[in-house]
Motif scaffolding. Structure first.
Motif, PDB file in Angstrom:
ATOM      1  N   GLN A  34       0.835  -1.200   0.000  1.00  0.00           N
ATOM      2  CA  GLN A  34       0.000   0.000   0.000  1.00  0.00           C
ATOM      3  C   GLN A  34       0.874   1.255   0.000  1.00  0.00           C
ATOM      4  O   GLN A  34       2.008   1.229   0.481  1.00  0.00           O
ATOM      5  N   TYR A  36       0.591   5.399   1.198  1.00  0.00           N
ATOM      6  CA  TYR A  36      -0.152   6.388   1.967  1.00  0.00           C
ATOM      7  C   TYR A  36       0.501   7.754   1.768  1.00  0.00           C
ATOM      8  O   TYR A  36       1.707   7.861   1.542  1.00  0.00           O
ATOM      9  N   GLN A  38       1.029  11.474   3.811  1.00  0.00           N
ATOM     10  CA  GLN A  38       0.915  12.102   5.124  1.00  0.00           C
ATOM     11  C   GLN A  38       1.331  13.569   5.032  1.00  0.00           C
ATOM     12  O   GLN A  38       2.439  13.880   4.596  1.00  0.00           O
ATOM     13  N   PRO A  44      -1.656   9.515   8.363  1.00  0.00           N
ATOM     14  CA  PRO A  44      -1.527   9.045   6.977  1.00  0.00           C
ATOM     15  C   PRO A  44      -2.891   8.788   6.358  1.00  0.00           C
ATOM     16  O   PRO A  44      -3.827   8.397   7.048  1.00  0.00           O
ATOM     17  N   PHE A  46      -4.721   6.719   3.112  1.00  0.00           N
ATOM     18  CA  PHE A  46      -4.548   5.649   2.130  1.00  0.00           C
ATOM     19  C   PHE A  46      -4.719   6.182   0.714  1.00  0.00           C
ATOM     20  O   PHE A  46      -5.645   6.961   0.433  1.00  0.00           O
ATOM     21  N   LEU A  89       4.343   7.236   2.281  1.00  0.00           N
ATOM     22  CA  LEU A  89       4.745   6.021   3.000  1.00  0.00           C
ATOM     23  C   LEU A  89       4.323   4.789   2.225  1.00  0.00           C
ATOM     24  O   LEU A  89       3.207   4.741   1.701  1.00  0.00           O
TER      25      LEU A  89
ATOM     26  N   LEU B  43       6.445   4.626  10.964  1.00  0.00           N
ATOM     27  CA  LEU B  43       5.381   4.125  11.823  1.00  0.00           C
ATOM     28  C   LEU B  43       5.735   2.727  12.317  1.00  0.00           C
ATOM     29  O   LEU B  43       6.038   1.838  11.517  1.00  0.00           O
ATOM     30  N   PHE B  90      -0.435   7.197  16.801  1.00  0.00           N
ATOM     31  CA  PHE B  90      -1.568   7.136  15.876  1.00  0.00           C
ATOM     32  C   PHE B  90      -2.381   5.877  16.124  1.00  0.00           C
ATOM     33  O   PHE B  90      -1.841   4.777  16.234  1.00  0.00           O
ATOM     34  N   GLU B 104      -6.730  -1.765   3.931  1.00  0.00           N
ATOM     35  CA  GLU B 104      -6.302  -0.390   4.113  1.00  0.00           C
ATOM     36  C   GLU B 104      -6.649   0.103   5.509  1.00  0.00           C
ATOM     37  O   GLU B 104      -7.646  -0.305   6.094  1.00  0.00           O
ATOM     38  N   LEU B 105      -5.795   0.954   6.029  1.00  0.00           N
ATOM     39  CA  LEU B 105      -5.994   1.517   7.357  1.00  0.00           C
ATOM     40  C   LEU B 105      -6.451   2.966   7.253  1.00  0.00           C
ATOM     41  O   LEU B 105      -6.035   3.706   6.363  1.00  0.00           O
ATOM     42  N   PHE B 106      -7.301   3.345   8.193  1.00  0.00           N
ATOM     43  CA  PHE B 106      -7.720   4.726   8.348  1.00  0.00           C
ATOM     44  C   PHE B 106      -7.192   5.206   9.687  1.00  0.00           C
ATOM     45  O   PHE B 106      -7.466   4.590  10.715  1.00  0.00           O
ATOM     46  N   PHE B 107      -6.463   6.305   9.652  1.00  0.00           N
ATOM     47  CA  PHE B 107      -5.771   6.787  10.832  1.00  0.00           C
ATOM     48  C   PHE B 107      -6.491   7.950  11.484  1.00  0.00           C
ATOM     49  O   PHE B 107      -7.153   8.756  10.820  1.00  0.00           O
ATOM     50  N   GLY B 108      -6.306   8.037  12.812  1.00  0.00           N
ATOM     51  CA  GLY B 108      -6.726   9.218  13.521  1.00  0.00           C
ATOM     52  C   GLY B 108      -5.739  10.348  13.300  1.00  0.00           C
ATOM     53  O   GLY B 108      -4.757  10.194  12.571  1.00  0.00           O
TER      54      GLY B 108
END
Lengths: 113, 116
Positions: A34, A36, A38, A44, A46, A89, B43, B90, B104-108
């Protein structure tokens, strides 16, 4: 141990040119990769996912390639704009459900007008 | 909007004090993650959860504990904060609610912690 490396130097390019960012990995066989974006002070976001059996993926001005033989992904932004300036990233994902993503340290891209 | 919020957003504390960071989500996601981000390291995963009361360690779990007593909240605790835990933390959730799981990740927005 598993290792991911992205361009360590910041990338500076002129508006309108194509930016190419590199993600190399060792000691890992990811099921997918993946990318990302930021922005400073933000989490970050997606952008794209590419699976191990896919060679290339496109989304608007973005293109990602994935070469599991070279253990490398390239991330291209065509017709770059100053608004594309950010840190990018890459992250590798395993084959199991709920698998833990491993992130690279990121490459800072600066697009000058 | 993935409906994920972190609190507090900023905290300054002293060495040896306990600290708890909260991650709250509103869309019933199963998987939740805590990462820390430091210059030159990117990260790094601290702990993650795959359901209520189900948690597992990441690559940098020493000095941290987590709890997930209900789906919407994932708490990260530093039992006795040290200066090496100064970082940006995060929280992330996985996938779109009701959609296919593409990993897929969704971040704060992050919680900036300074330990003096």
């Amino acid at each position: 141990s598993q290792k991911i490396e992205q361009n360590s130097e910041a990338l500076n390019i002129q508006e309108g040119k194509t930016a190419t960012l590199t993600c190399n990995y060792t000691n890992y066989s990811p099921a997918y990769l993946q990318w990302y974006r930021q922005d400073p002070g933000r989490g970050p976001v997606f952008l794209l996912l590419i699976r191990e059996n896919e060679k290339e993926k496109r989304k608007e001005r973005l293109k990602v390639t994935f070469d599991t033989t070279l253990k490398q992904s390239l991330f291209h932004i065509t017709a770059s704009q100053p608004a594309d300036s950010a840190t990018y990233l890459c992250a590798l994902g395993p084959n199991n459900q709920g698998g833990k993503l491993i992130f690279g340290q990121g490459t800072e891209l600066s697009v000058k007008p | 909007d993935a409906g994920i919020t972190q609190s507090p957003r900023h905290k300054v504390t002293e060495t040896g004090t306990p600290v708890t960071l909260r991650c709250h989500q509103t869309e019933n996601h199963r998987y939740m993650y805590w990462y820390r981000q430091d210059p030159g390291h990117g990260l790094r995963l601290i702990h993650y959860s795959y359901g209520v009361k189900d948690t597992d360690k990441g690559e940098v779990s020493d000095g941290y504990s987590v709890s997930r007593s209900k789906t919407e909240d994932f708490l990260l605790t530093l039992e006795s904060a040290t200066s090496s835990q100064t970082s940006v933390y995060f929280c992330a959730i996985r996938g779109l609610a009701g959609g296919p799981d593409t990993g897929e990740l969704f971040f704060g927005e992050g919680s900036r912690l300074t330990v003096l």
